[in-house]
Write a protein that holds these residues in place. Structure first.
Motif, PDB file in Angstrom:
ATOM      1  N   SER A 198      -6.437 -28.523 -44.901  1.00 63.53           N
ATOM      2  CA  SER A 198      -6.388 -28.088 -46.291  1.00 63.53           C
ATOM      3  C   SER A 198      -6.647 -29.289 -47.196  1.00 63.53           C
ATOM      4  O   SER A 198      -5.986 -30.329 -47.055  1.00 63.53           O
ATOM      5  CB  SER A 198      -5.024 -27.454 -46.614  1.00 63.53           C
ATOM      6  OG  SER A 198      -4.965 -27.001 -47.956  1.00 63.53           O
TER       7      SER A 198
ATOM      8  N   ASN B 123     -12.581 -18.625 -36.201  1.00 62.11           N
ATOM      9  CA  ASN B 123     -12.706 -19.565 -37.312  1.00 62.11           C
ATOM     10  C   ASN B 123     -12.495 -18.803 -38.619  1.00 62.11           C
ATOM     11  O   ASN B 123     -13.173 -17.805 -38.874  1.00 62.11           O
ATOM     12  CB  ASN B 123     -14.082 -20.226 -37.343  1.00 62.11           C
ATOM     13  CG  ASN B 123     -14.473 -20.871 -36.024  1.00 62.11           C
ATOM     14  OD1 ASN B 123     -15.579 -20.669 -35.550  1.00 62.11           O
ATOM     15  ND2 ASN B 123     -13.575 -21.620 -35.430  1.00 62.11           N
TER      16      ASN B 123
ATOM     17  N   ASN C 294      -9.816 -24.650 -47.404  1.00 61.71           N
ATOM     18  CA  ASN C 294      -8.898 -24.380 -46.303  1.00 61.71           C
ATOM     19  C   ASN C 294      -9.675 -23.804 -45.114  1.00 61.71           C
ATOM     20  O   ASN C 294     -10.516 -22.914 -45.291  1.00 61.71           O
ATOM     21  CB  ASN C 294      -7.823 -23.365 -46.720  1.00 61.71           C
ATOM     22  CG  ASN C 294      -7.052 -23.806 -47.942  1.00 61.71           C
ATOM     23  OD1 ASN C 294      -6.075 -24.532 -47.834  1.00 61.71           O
ATOM     24  ND2 ASN C 294      -7.487 -23.371 -49.129  1.00 61.71           N
ATOM     25  N   SER C 295      -9.396 -24.303 -43.915  1.00 59.32           N
ATOM     26  CA  SER C 295     -10.021 -23.756 -42.716  1.00 59.32           C
ATOM     27  C   SER C 295      -9.024 -23.783 -41.565  1.00 59.32           C
ATOM     28  O   SER C 295      -8.187 -24.679 -41.463  1.00 59.32           O
ATOM     29  CB  SER C 295     -11.282 -24.536 -42.342  1.00 59.32           C
ATOM     30  OG  SER C 295     -10.964 -25.871 -41.997  1.00 59.32           O
ATOM     31  N   LEU C 296      -9.136 -22.779 -40.702  1.00 60.05           N
ATOM     32  CA  LEU C 296      -8.265 -22.653 -39.530  1.00 60.05           C
ATOM     33  C   LEU C 296      -9.128 -22.317 -38.326  1.00 60.05           C
ATOM     34  O   LEU C 296      -9.870 -21.326 -38.338  1.00 60.05           O
ATOM     35  CB  LEU C 296      -7.223 -21.554 -39.758  1.00 60.05           C
ATOM     36  CG  LEU C 296      -6.307 -21.228 -38.571  1.00 60.05           C
ATOM     37  CD1 LEU C 296      -5.445 -22.437 -38.205  1.00 60.05           C
ATOM     38  CD2 LEU C 296      -5.429 -20.015 -38.886  1.00 60.05           C
ATOM     39  N   ASP C 297      -9.031 -23.151 -37.281  1.00 55.52           N
ATOM     40  CA  ASP C 297      -9.767 -22.935 -36.037  1.00 55.52           C
ATOM     41  C   ASP C 297      -8.765 -22.677 -34.915  1.00 55.52           C
ATOM     42  O   ASP C 297      -7.871 -23.499 -34.672  1.00 55.52           O
ATOM     43  CB  ASP C 297     -10.625 -24.149 -35.684  1.00 55.52           C
ATOM     44  CG  ASP C 297     -11.730 -24.385 -36.697  1.00 55.52           C
ATOM     45  OD1 ASP C 297     -12.149 -23.419 -37.358  1.00 55.52           O
ATOM     46  OD2 ASP C 297     -12.178 -25.538 -36.825  1.00 55.52           O
TER      47      ASP C 297
ATOM     48  N   ARG D  50      -2.823 -30.303 -36.098  1.00 59.98           N
ATOM     49  CA  ARG D  50      -3.580 -30.007 -34.877  1.00 59.98           C
ATOM     50  C   ARG D  50      -2.638 -29.974 -33.681  1.00 59.98           C
ATOM     51  O   ARG D  50      -1.839 -30.890 -33.486  1.00 59.98           O
ATOM     52  CB  ARG D  50      -4.684 -31.048 -34.683  1.00 59.98           C
ATOM     53  CG  ARG D  50      -5.516 -30.851 -33.428  1.00 59.98           C
ATOM     54  CD  ARG D  50      -6.838 -31.604 -33.519  1.00 59.98           C
ATOM     55  NE  ARG D  50      -6.684 -32.994 -33.865  1.00 59.98           N
ATOM     56  CZ  ARG D  50      -6.562 -33.978 -32.971  1.00 59.98           C
ATOM     57  NH1 ARG D  50      -6.542 -33.694 -31.674  1.00 59.98           N
ATOM     58  NH2 ARG D  50      -6.449 -35.231 -33.368  1.00 59.98           N
TER      59      ARG D  50
ATOM     60  N   ILE E 286      -5.376 -25.464 -31.864  1.00 58.74           N
ATOM     61  CA  ILE E 286      -4.998 -25.017 -33.209  1.00 58.74           C
ATOM     62  C   ILE E 286      -5.362 -26.149 -34.160  1.00 58.74           C
ATOM     63  O   ILE E 286      -4.920 -27.283 -33.968  1.00 58.74           O
ATOM     64  CB  ILE E 286      -3.491 -24.724 -33.319  1.00 58.74           C
ATOM     65  CG1 ILE E 286      -3.044 -23.706 -32.275  1.00 58.74           C
ATOM     66  CG2 ILE E 286      -3.132 -24.250 -34.721  1.00 58.74           C
ATOM     67  CD1 ILE E 286      -1.528 -23.551 -32.192  1.00 58.74           C
ATOM     68  N   ASP E 287      -6.155 -25.866 -35.168  1.00 56.82           N
ATOM     69  CA  ASP E 287      -6.592 -26.919 -36.086  1.00 56.82           C
ATOM     70  C   ASP E 287      -6.636 -26.348 -37.506  1.00 56.82           C
ATOM     71  O   ASP E 287      -7.486 -25.511 -37.825  1.00 56.82           O
ATOM     72  CB  ASP E 287      -7.968 -27.445 -35.680  1.00 56.82           C
ATOM     73  CG  ASP E 287      -8.310 -28.776 -36.359  1.00 56.82           C
ATOM     74  OD1 ASP E 287      -7.543 -29.195 -37.250  1.00 56.82           O
ATOM     75  OD2 ASP E 287      -9.321 -29.383 -35.993  1.00 56.82           O
ATOM     76  N   LEU E 288      -5.693 -26.792 -38.331  1.00 57.95           N
ATOM     77  CA  LEU E 288      -5.604 -26.340 -39.724  1.00 57.95           C
ATOM     78  C   LEU E 288      -5.855 -27.526 -40.640  1.00 57.95           C
ATOM     79  O   LEU E 288      -5.246 -28.583 -40.482  1.00 57.95           O
ATOM     80  CB  LEU E 288      -4.224 -25.747 -40.008  1.00 57.95           C
ATOM     81  CG  LEU E 288      -3.890 -25.447 -41.477  1.00 57.95           C
ATOM     82  CD1 LEU E 288      -4.769 -24.327 -42.012  1.00 57.95           C
ATOM     83  CD2 LEU E 288      -2.417 -25.097 -41.638  1.00 57.95           C
TER      84      LEU E 288
ATOM     85  N   ASN F 163      -3.606 -32.034 -42.571  1.00 56.16           N
ATOM     86  CA  ASN F 163      -4.205 -31.556 -41.329  1.00 56.16           C
ATOM     87  C   ASN F 163      -3.130 -31.411 -40.253  1.00 56.16           C
ATOM     88  O   ASN F 163      -2.293 -32.307 -40.084  1.00 56.16           O
ATOM     89  CB  ASN F 163      -5.298 -32.522 -40.875  1.00 56.16           C
ATOM     90  CG  ASN F 163      -5.977 -32.074 -39.577  1.00 56.16           C
ATOM     91  OD1 ASN F 163      -6.292 -32.897 -38.723  1.00 56.16           O
ATOM     92  ND2 ASN F 163      -6.225 -30.799 -39.413  1.00 56.16           N
TER      93      ASN F 163
ATOM     94  N   HIS G 280     -11.881 -19.290 -43.022  1.00 54.68           N
ATOM     95  CA  HIS G 280     -11.953 -20.236 -44.139  1.00 54.68           C
ATOM     96  C   HIS G 280     -11.672 -19.516 -45.456  1.00 54.68           C
ATOM     97  O   HIS G 280     -11.907 -18.313 -45.595  1.00 54.68           O
ATOM     98  CB  HIS G 280     -13.324 -20.932 -44.200  1.00 54.68           C
ATOM     99  CG  HIS G 280     -14.468 -20.003 -44.517  1.00 54.68           C
ATOM    100  ND1 HIS G 280     -15.331 -19.521 -43.558  1.00 54.68           N
ATOM    101  CD2 HIS G 280     -14.892 -19.470 -45.696  1.00 54.68           C
ATOM    102  CE1 HIS G 280     -16.225 -18.747 -44.122  1.00 54.68           C
ATOM    103  NE2 HIS G 280     -15.988 -18.694 -45.419  1.00 54.68           N
TER     104      HIS G 280
END
Length: 311
Positions: free
Chosen positions: A123, A82, A96-99, A142, A119-121, A140, A84
């Protein structure tokens, strides 16, 4: 007399040297004990906050002459990352976050199978209107990394997903309520969503609601997303995301649901455990039920023990 003078000079030099050394030591001690203070003329404000968490778990089982039965060997691994980056300056904010998640299990009887892939972005850029409320634009993306399969039996596998198959791209404008740094609720009455199926085999089947032979389907609807990332108690963190989407063009009453939950606890020097549960309901994913033509709530849960690190 000469000897006495020489002795006095020697004592004087030793004394002066000792005093000088004492003063030098005292000065050094004084300097090291001083508190560093920010220059009053320095008005720089930190506008970016970045960080993340990595969590990796592995497990292995082997059997030899085991009367209860089971696979001779099995190995499983799972990785979660994770990241951010949050920006805040004046009335402007940019979150912004990226999982990223990937997991596999390998056993002597079943071979290698995927257990987790995401993959989950997301912003969001917002302009503050009043306390905790922002006029916000959202993007978003995904998808998943590799091909996924279902297994009707031990020898048969059916492809159900791949990289960019499906993929979901959301562009929305709406209101974002952020009462605290750890919680956000975004609502958009007009949202454009693209469902992408870039795999020829899945596209030919008309998977995920995309017309047979095509790779993209556009939907217009209402969208809500809520995120929380909070340390409940020391070393115990809860991270979750809930997405709801209603397609105005087709069966708006059937709301698509995507929810992830992850509880992580650091027990000792980075070693800890995590518990997770994911829920998906997609009215266009009709591959369940008796005749494999019905939509169902999809559920995935996992428990892992391994190494985690925040940074």
């Amino acid at each position: 007399m000469k000897k006495l003078a020489m002795a006095v000079v020697t004592v004087f030099c030793i004394t002066v040297t000792g005093i000088a050394q004492d003063k030098t030591v005292q000065d050094l001690r004084g300097e090291s004990g001083k508190t560093i203070k920010k220059d009053e003329s320095d008005t720089t404000v930190k506008t970016w906050k970045t960080g993340g968490m990595f969590n990796g778990t592995v497990g292995q089982t082997s059997l030899n002459n085991w009367a209860a039965g089971g696979d001779q060997f099995s190995f499983n691994s799972n990785g979660i990352l994770n990241l951010h980056a949050f920006y805040k300056k004046g009335i402007h904010s940019w979150d912004n976050s990226l999982d990223l998640e990937i997991g596999y299990i390998n056993s002597t009887s079943l071979g290698t199978r995927k257990t987790n892939d995401r993959i989950d972005l997301i912003s969001k850029y917002g302009c503050q209107l009043f306390d905790h409320m922002y006029l916000t634009g959202l993007f978003n993306f995904r998808s998943q990394f590799t091909a996924g399969f279902t297994y009707p039996d031990d020898t048969t596998k059916i492809k159900t997903s791949n990289f960019l198959s499906p993929a979901y791209v959301i562009v929305a404008a709406g209101m974002d309520w952020k009462p605290s740094p750890t919680f956000s609720l975004f609502l958009s009455p007009i949202t454009s969503r693209w469902v992408i199926v870039n795999d020829d085999e899945l596209s030919a089947k008309g998977a995920y609601g995309v017309d047979s032979g095509k790779t993209v389907r556009n939907e217009i609807g209402a969208y809500l997303t809520a995120t929380v990332n909070r340390e409940i108690i020391k070393n115990l963190t809860y991270k979750a995301k809930l997405d709801l989407f209603s397609n105005y063009k087709h069966n708006p009453q059937n709301i698509d649901v995507f929810m992830t939950n992850l509880i992580s606890m650091n027990v000792y020097k980075g070693f800890g455990f995590n518990v997770g549960a994911d829920f998906i309901y997609d009215d266009d994913q009709k591959s369940f039920g008796k005749d494999k033509n019905a939509a169902r709530l999809q559920v995935r849960q996992f428990i892992g023990i391994g190494y985690q690190r925040k940074f």
